[in-house]
Design an enzyme around this catalytic site. Sequence first.
Site, short mmCIF file in Angstrom:
data_model
loop_
_atom_site.label_atom_id
_atom_site.label_comp_id
_atom_site.label_asym_id
_atom_site.label_seq_id
_atom_site.Cartn_x
_atom_site.Cartn_y
_atom_site.Cartn_z
N ALA A 4 -3.39 3.25 8.59
CA ALA A 4 -2.81 1.95 8.96
C ALA A 4 -3.62 1.30 10.08
O ALA A 4 -4.49 0.46 9.81
CB ALA A 4 -1.35 2.15 9.34
N ARG A 5 -3.36 1.66 11.30
CA ARG A 5 -4.08 1.12 12.45
C ARG A 5 -4.06 2.13 13.57
O ARG A 5 -3.08 2.87 13.73
CB ARG A 5 -3.41 -0.17 12.97
CG ARG A 5 -3.79 -1.43 12.25
CD ARG A 5 -5.25 -1.83 12.51
NE ARG A 5 -5.61 -3.05 11.82
CZ ARG A 5 -6.04 -3.14 10.56
NH1 ARG A 5 -6.18 -2.07 9.82
NH2 ARG A 5 -6.34 -4.32 10.04
N GLU A 52 -10.90 2.16 18.58
CA GLU A 52 -12.07 2.38 17.73
C GLU A 52 -13.11 1.28 17.96
O GLU A 52 -12.74 0.16 18.33
CB GLU A 52 -11.65 2.43 16.24
CG GLU A 52 -11.07 1.13 15.71
CD GLU A 52 -10.60 1.27 14.26
OE1 GLU A 52 -9.82 2.18 13.95
OE2 GLU A 52 -11.03 0.42 13.45
N HIS A 88 -12.83 3.99 9.43
CA HIS A 88 -12.11 2.79 8.99
C HIS A 88 -12.70 2.24 7.67
O HIS A 88 -13.21 1.12 7.62
CB HIS A 88 -12.14 1.72 10.09
CG HIS A 88 -11.02 0.71 9.96
ND1 HIS A 88 -10.40 0.12 11.03
CD2 HIS A 88 -10.42 0.19 8.86
CE1 HIS A 88 -9.47 -0.72 10.61
NE2 HIS A 88 -9.47 -0.69 9.28
N ARG A 130 10.99 -0.79 7.92
CA ARG A 130 11.90 -1.65 8.69
C ARG A 130 13.08 -2.06 7.83
O ARG A 130 14.22 -2.05 8.23
CB ARG A 130 11.17 -2.91 9.15
CG ARG A 130 10.55 -2.79 10.50
CD ARG A 130 9.76 -4.01 10.83
NE ARG A 130 8.84 -4.33 9.73
CZ ARG A 130 7.92 -5.26 9.77
NH1 ARG A 130 7.78 -5.99 10.83
NH2 ARG A 130 7.12 -5.49 8.74
N SER A 131 12.79 -2.49 6.58
CA SER A 131 13.89 -2.85 5.70
C SER A 131 13.78 -2.03 4.42
O SER A 131 12.67 -1.73 3.96
CB SER A 131 13.85 -4.35 5.39
OG SER A 131 12.54 -4.71 5.04
N ILE A 177 0.85 -1.21 0.00
CA ILE A 177 0.00 0.00 0.00
C ILE A 177 0.88 1.25 0.00
O ILE A 177 0.62 2.20 -0.75
CB ILE A 177 -0.98 -0.03 1.20
CG1 ILE A 177 -1.95 -1.21 1.02
CG2 ILE A 177 -1.74 1.28 1.33
CD1 ILE A 177 -2.81 -1.51 2.25
#
Length: 335
Positions: A239-240, A269, A287, A179-180, A158
């Site tokens: 995202a979250r 939420e 969402h 992260r990578s 995404i």
Amino acid sequence: MTRPKILVTRAIFPETVERLARHFEVEFNPDDTVWAGEALARHLQGKQGALTTGTERIDAALLSACPQLKICANMAVGYNNFDVAAMAACGVVGTNTPDVLTETTADFGFALLMAAARRLTESEHFLRRGQWQKWGCQLFAGAEVHGSTLGIIGMGRIGQAIARRGARGFGMTVLYHNRSRLDAAAEAACSARYANKEELLRSADHVLLALPYSAASHHAIGAAELAQMKPTATLTNIARGGIVDDAALARALRERRIAAAALDVFEGEPAVHPDLLALSNVVLTPHIASATITTRRAMAELAADNLIAFFEQGRAITPVTAVPAPHTPNDKETS
Ligand code: GLV
């Protein structure tokens, strides 16, 4: 032969439930109640599989109450509602729905970014309240999107789809943090440059979050990170909830330490932090980043495909948990 029993935890598309009913004994949830804890365990009794959504928590307590469960097919790409370690320990497979929602979710991320930058909902509410008296030179003047710098944190499918939109559609300079690091070909394909988190936060005009939620990403954006952003910058979270410290964000927005934000996901939420609700410089949506009919159908179908493949071919299509030894079709399917 006894057919496996499965639970569809939320109201999805009737066509998908009918398709599942050609393969399984299906209990579904036409009232669309969110079942949690004991209620969820009760409905899962005797079920070997479940089509779940992000609203059901699959944890050790639930798994020990439902020893027959073999697979939970989540209708979401994110699966932080799964305790994957507990599922692996119990030999329960978890699956998600990658790919089918990538472009739709990226579209919505861009819509939110633009809504925050160009003050879309704030100006509409002003108009609807009857406050618009005259054209004004700086009336709801916002931040430029085209040609600005986009900073994406979380560069999976995404994140990369958003980078392509920013670079190709809007001529943006795209920085990313992940992260990578992506390989050179993937970076070139979305015209994005790797940056450390601090450089990204300091340079981006628009910061967008597309990383998975985990203990490591909890409050990845808090007061310290917001303080590094430009006062003219926007923050978008598709995202979250929990990745952003919502209370710290509300403070930063109220004190205009950043210009605006757009949030599709929230800590705890469907509750939304009351301080966010009181602010005009934040766009709030419930969402819905993947919510087009086409994409939600594709997600439901992929979750169903996973259940069918698991019980009939012995292997799920898009597993996210360590995969136990292949399931023997139709073994131990009686309750
Ligand atoms: C939605 O939030 C998803 O993870 O698919």
